[in-house]
Design an enzyme around this catalytic site. Structure first.
Site: not given
Ligand code: XMP
Length: 518
Positions: A82, A231, A373
Site C-alpha cells: 500500500y 519483562d 521482546k
C-alpha cells in the site's frame, strides 16, 4: 540520540514485523500511526521513512493518506505494498484497482543488479528470488522520475526507484519470513540508502536508558513488582543499574509458581544482582482466597485482587515511594495506541498492578516501553541475567491456578508442579524449549480415570501436556513433538508423580482452542 527510522502504519498486519526487522539491523525505529502530526514525526529527526502495507485501496473514500512531511523532509522513503501505491498515486503514477488479491509466493527477478536496495540478492540467474505477495491493487504506471528495478510474472513493477530522491517502492512484503532475503533488503535500505549507523545495540540501549532513568527519577524512590517473568526481571536489572538502592523490588510468592521459581527469583535478584528485594510469602492467603473457586474467570479475579492488596500493603510498608516501575514493552504500547483492543492489553492489567487505590499515587517509569521482546531478552543477557530467566517461556499472571483445572489445593498444585517440571526438563534435554516450542506446560485435569499399576487398580487424576509453536501467541499450532519424547514424559509422570495415572497430549490449534486451558 540514535539514528532513527519512522515507519508509518497503514494498518498492515505485518507493520510490527517491519519495525522488528529494522531493529534487528541495529537501527532504532518507531512505528507510528499514519496520522502522526508533523511536529511529533520531525522531532525524532528521522533519517528515513518506511510506509507499511494496509488493507485499503488508494481509491477508497477517506483512504489513509501520505503526510506532506514524508516527501518534504528530503530523506529516503521506502513504500511497501500500500505504501508503494500511495507514493505512485500521489506522485502522478497510476494504480490499478483490482477486485482480486494476489496472495502467496512469487519469484522476483532483479533487473538492476547494482541497485543498493538489492545488494546481496541473487540477481542474474533469471530464476528469481522468492518473495511474498499480498495485495489487491497494483501500480500500473510509475510516476515521473521512477524506473522499474525488479519484476515478477504478475507485477512488471514489483520494485521501483527514484534514486535521485531516495525513493524506493516494493509491491511484495520484505518483512515476512516468506521473503527470505527481505531482511537484507530492509537492512540495505536503512544502512546503504538512509545512511543509518548500526548504533542500536544492547550496550548503547543500556547507556541511553540508564541516563534517561536517572534523569526521570532524580533521587526519588522506586518500587517494582517482580513477577518472575522476563519483562519485569529485565526492567528490575536495568533500573538497578541506573539507580541502585533507590529501587526496591517486591516479589509475591503466591504459591502458584512453577517448581523452584520462587527460590530462583530470590537467588538471582537478591544474591546475584544485589537488588533490594522484599519477598512476601503469601501462599496461605492465596490458597484461602481460592478455596472452593473453580470458575476460570472467578479465579483470575480473585488472584488479581489479591495481588493488588498484597502489593499495596508491602509498598506502604516501605514508606514514601515516588515511582512505580513497570516492564511494559513496545507491543503493548503499540497495541494501546492503536485500536486499544487486544489480549495483550487486557492481559497486562494484572502484571502492571492496575487497580492500586487512588491515594497511592506513583509516577510511572517504563524503561522497556520502546523494546520488542527479543530486544528485552538481549538486554537481559547484557545485564548479566541467567539464560534460565531470560529465555523463560511466557507464564500467565494467574500462574498455575489456570492450569490446575477445578479446585486449587496445595496437594494438586504440587502434583501439577512435579508433572510440569518433568515435561519441561525432558523438552530442555531434547533441545526443544527455545526453538521447537514457544510454550509448553502441563495441565492438571479435574478428571479421574481408572488404571492398573502393578497388580492393583488405580483411580487417579489425568495430566494433559500442552506444547505449541507460535510467532505471536495470537494464533498457534500444536507442536509435533517426537513420539519417543512423549512416551518418556508419560512414563516418568505416571511413575514419579503420586496421584496421576494417565497422561494425554493436546492436539488443538489456536483458534479454535486457546493456548491455556482456562
Ligand atoms: P491464550 O490462552 O489466550 O494465551 O491463548 C495467549 C498467551 O497469553 C498468556 N496468558 C496470560 N498472560 N495473564 C498473563 O500475563 C493472563 O491472565 C494470561 N492468560 C493467558 C498465555 O500463557 C499465552 O502465552
Amino acid at each position: 540520540m540514535h539514528d532513527t527510522i519512522i515507519i508509518l502504519d497503514y494498518g498492515s498486519q505485518y507493520a510490527q514485523l517491519i519495525a522488528r526487522r529494522v531493529r534487528e539491523a541495529n537501527v532504532y525505529c518507531e512505528l507510528l500511526p499514519w496520522q502522526t502530526p508533523v511536529e511529533t514525526a520531525l522531532a525524532l529527526r528521522p533519517k528515513g521513512f518506511i510506509l507499511s502495507g494496509g488493507p485499503n485501496s488508494v481509491y477508497d473514500p477517506g483512504a489513509p493518506a501520505l503526510p506532506d512531511y514524508v516527501l518534504d523532509a528530503g530523506v529516503p522513503v521506502l513504500g511497501i505494498c500500500y505504501g508503494m501505491q500511495l507514493l505512485a498515486h500521489r506522485l502522478g503514477g497510476r494504480v490499478a484497482h483490482s477486485a482480486r488479491r494476489e496472495y502467496g509466493p512469487a519469484a522476483l527477478v532483479v533487473d538492476e543488479a547494482d541497485e543498493p536496495l538489492f545488494a546481496g540478492w541473487d540477481a542474474g540467474d533469471g530464476r528469481g528470488e522468492p518473495v511474498w505477495m499480498s495485495h489487491g491493487d497494483k501500480v500500473e504506471a510509475l510516476p515521473p522520475g521512477y524506473r522499474p528495478i525488479a519484476h515478477s510474472d504478475n507485477s512488471p513493477y514489483a520494485a521501483a526507484a527514484n534514486a535521485q530522491r531516495g525513493h524506493y517502492a516494493v509491491q511484495f512484503h520484505p518483512e515476512v519470513v516468506h521473503t527470505p532475503r527481505g531482511r537484507v533488503l530492509l537492512s540495505n535500505f536503512v544502512h546503504r540508502i538512509c545512511g543509518c549507523r548500526p548504533d542500536w545495540t544492547p550496550a548503547n540501549v543500556i547507556d541511553a536508558q540508564t541516563a534517561a532513568i536517572r534523569q526521570q527519577v532524580g533521587d526519588g524512590r522506586v518500587v517494582l513488582g517482580l513477577s518472575g517473568g522476563v519483562d519485569s526481571a529485565v526492567a528490575a536489572a536495568l533500573m538497578h543499574r541506573a539507580i541502585g538502592d533507590q529501587l526496591t523490588c517486591i516479589f509475591v510468592d503466591t504459591g502458584l509458581l512453577r517448581l523452584g521459581e520462587a527460590t530462583q527469583v530470590v537467588q538471582t535478584f537478591q544474591q546475584e544482582q544485589g537488588i533490594r528485594l522484599v519477598a512476601v510469602n503469601a501462599v496461605e492467603e492465596y490458597l484461602e482466597a481460592l478455596t472452593g473457586v473453580t470458575d476460570p474467570e472467578q479465579k483470575r479475579r480473585v488472584i488479581g485482587e489479591k495481588f493488588v492488596r498484597v502489593f499495596e500493603r508491602e509498598a506502604r510498608r516501605l514508606g514514601h515511594i515516588d515511582f512505580l516501575a513497570q516492564g511494559t514493552i513496545y507491543p503493548d504500547v503499540i497495541e494501546s495506541a492503536g485500536s486499544g483492543r487486544g489480549a495483550a492489553h487486557v492481559i497486562k492489567t494484572h502484571h502492571n498492578v492496575g487497580g492500586l487505590p487512588d491515594d497511592m499515587q506513583f509516577q510511572l517509569v517504563e524503561p522497556l516501553r520502546m523494546l520488542f521482546k527479543d530486544e528485552v531478552r538481549r538486554l537481559g543477557t547484557a545485564l548479566g541475567l541467567p539464560d534460565s530467566l531470560v529465555w523463560r517461556q511466557p507464564f500467565p499472571g494467574p500462574g498455575l491456578a489456570v492450569r490446575c483445572l477445578g479446585e486449587v489445593t496445595w496437594e494438586r498444585l504440587e502434583r501439577l508442579r512435579a508433572a510440569d517440571s518433568i515435561f519441561v526438563a525432558e523438552l530442555a534435554a531434547a533441545d526443544l524449549l527455545r526453538e521447537g516450542t514457544q510454550q509448553a506446560f502441563a495441565v492438571l485435569l479435574p478428571v479421574r480415570s481408572v488404571g492398573v499399576m502393578g497388580d492393583g487398580r488405580t483411580y487417579q487424576e489425568v495430566v494433559a501436556l500442552r506444547a505449541v509453536t507460535t510467532e505471536d501467541f495470537m494464533t498457534a499450532d500444536w507442536a509435533r513433538l517426537p513420539y519417543d519424547l512423549l512416551a518418556r514424559v508419560s512414563r516418568r509422570i505416571v511413575n514419579e508423580v503420586p496421584g496421576v495415572n494417565r497422561v494425554v497430549f493436546d492436539i488443538t490449534s489456536k483458534p479454535p482452542g486457546t493456548i491455556e486451558w482456562e
